[in-house]
Write an enzyme that holds these catalytic residues in place. Structure first.
Site, short mmCIF file in Angstrom:
data_model
loop_
_atom_site.label_atom_id
_atom_site.label_comp_id
_atom_site.label_asym_id
_atom_site.label_seq_id
_atom_site.Cartn_x
_atom_site.Cartn_y
_atom_site.Cartn_z
N ASN A 164 60.94 4.11 43.12
CA ASN A 164 60.92 3.24 41.94
C ASN A 164 62.30 2.60 41.84
O ASN A 164 63.26 3.25 41.46
CB ASN A 164 60.60 4.07 40.69
CG ASN A 164 60.68 3.24 39.43
OD1 ASN A 164 60.80 2.02 39.48
ND2 ASN A 164 60.61 3.91 38.28
N LYS A 204 63.31 0.35 39.87
CA LYS A 204 63.69 -0.03 38.50
C LYS A 204 64.28 -1.45 38.51
O LYS A 204 63.84 -2.29 39.30
CB LYS A 204 64.64 1.02 37.92
CG LYS A 204 64.06 2.44 38.05
CD LYS A 204 64.82 3.49 37.33
CE LYS A 204 64.15 4.84 37.56
NZ LYS A 204 64.77 5.93 36.81
N HIS A 215 56.03 5.09 32.73
CA HIS A 215 57.36 5.62 33.02
C HIS A 215 58.12 5.87 31.70
O HIS A 215 57.98 5.11 30.75
CB HIS A 215 58.14 4.64 33.90
CG HIS A 215 59.36 5.28 34.48
ND1 HIS A 215 60.52 5.44 33.76
CD2 HIS A 215 59.59 5.85 35.69
CE1 HIS A 215 61.41 6.07 34.51
NE2 HIS A 215 60.86 6.33 35.68
N GLU A 245 61.02 5.31 30.87
CA GLU A 245 61.87 4.20 30.42
C GLU A 245 61.02 3.14 29.71
O GLU A 245 61.50 2.49 28.78
CB GLU A 245 62.63 3.62 31.63
CG GLU A 245 63.73 4.58 32.08
CD GLU A 245 64.02 4.57 33.56
OE1 GLU A 245 63.63 3.63 34.26
OE2 GLU A 245 64.64 5.56 34.03
N GLU A 292 57.67 13.62 35.40
CA GLU A 292 59.09 13.27 35.41
C GLU A 292 59.73 13.77 34.12
O GLU A 292 59.67 13.06 33.09
CB GLU A 292 59.27 11.75 35.51
CG GLU A 292 58.76 11.15 36.79
CD GLU A 292 59.47 9.84 37.11
OE1 GLU A 292 60.11 9.78 38.16
OE2 GLU A 292 59.41 8.91 36.30
N GLY A 306 67.87 10.47 36.53
CA GLY A 306 69.17 9.81 36.62
C GLY A 306 70.34 10.66 36.17
O GLY A 306 71.45 10.17 35.99
N SER A 339 65.90 13.05 39.75
CA SER A 339 67.03 13.48 40.57
C SER A 339 66.62 14.15 41.89
O SER A 339 67.27 15.10 42.33
CB SER A 339 67.98 14.39 39.77
OG SER A 339 68.52 13.67 38.67
#
Ligand code: 13P
Length: 249
Positions: free
Chosen positions: A9, A11, A94, A96, A166, A172, A212
């Site tokens: 991904n 992003k 996701h 985000e 996730e 991240g 990660s």
């Protein structure tokens, strides 16, 4: 059949030339594991990415999609638009998107339905925040995210669903879930699907871990029984590290 899948991904990273170089570099590295390999560039580069990936086993997928086919939705992208440039798989839910764009379970349910109506495959993401895990509420949070967006689906629809756990606290941050934490959650998820449907569906669905994942921890995480691959952020932006993860099975 449950498949091993590694999806990058990207992003909001990589302009056009960076996108094409990265795909060309990935193509040059042999996929020795046989895992399905996907990359998700930004919308504007999907078509060029698709052309560059042709002739390889890299699938180009989208990071998001709208819930309607067309109309007055300024700035949005529909399933038919994605399909017209060769995209067949879309990442939905996701964290985000949930966090910064306020996508909730009800909206995601609409998006999932729309993707399936359009014969697209969905990589459906979910995961708890740190506050949920520290309150020992992570299983409940994940259960409701999955139930609310997916458990109305027919059994056949599950052929087109890939799950991606996730944990938000691992994205991240460099603080990956331990292989045991990933396995515990994945086994729990598979159990939920079995209870709602049956064991043939729960055994067939691929459940990816994201957060990660790096070349140095992928093998241990993918080695767990119920972990069928990964959704990779930062480490997918470099061809060597991405392919090291693809080849970690
Ligand atoms: P990182 O691998 O950078 O933690 O990102 C994971 C992710 O969000 C993939 O969708």
């Amino acid at each position: 059949m449950r498949k091993n899948i590694v999806a990058g991904n990207w992003k909001m990273n990589n302009d056009l030339s960076e996108t094409l170089s990265l795909i060309s570099e990935i193509k040059q590295i042999q996929n020795t594991s046989g895992a399905e390999c996907m990359v998700a560039p930004t919308f504007i580069n999907l078509q060029s990415a698709f052309e560059t990936a042709k002739g390889s086993n890299i699938e180009v997928v989208a990071q998001n999609m709208h819930f309607a086919q067309n109309g007055a939705y300024t700035g949005e992208i529909s399933a038919s638009m994605l399909k017209s440039v060769g995209v067949r798989t879309v990442i939905l839910g996701h964290s985000e998107r949930r966090e910064y764009f306020h996508e909730d379970d009800a909206l995601l349910k609409q998006k999932v339905d729309f993707a399936l109506e359009n014969n697209m495959r969905v990589i459906f993401c979910f995961g708890e925040k740190w506050e949920d895990r520290s309150a020992d509420n992570h299983f409940n949070v994940v259960e409701s995210q999955i139930k609310n967006a997916l458990f109305h689906l027919s059994a056949e629809s599950w052929n087109s669903i890939v799950l991606a756990y996730e944990p938000v606290w691992a994205i991240g941050t460099g603080q990956t879930a331990s292989p045991e934490q990933a396995q515990d959650m994945h086994a729990f998820i598979r159990g939920l699907v079995e209870k709602q449907y049956d064991s043939s569906i729960s055994e067939d669905v691929s459940i990816l871990y994201g957060g990660s994942v790096k070349p140095n921890n992928a093998q241990e995480i993918f080695g767990k029984n119920d972990v069928d691959g990964g959704l990779i952020g930062g480490a997918a932006l470099n061809a060597e590290s991405f392919m090291a993860i693809v080849n970690a099975f």
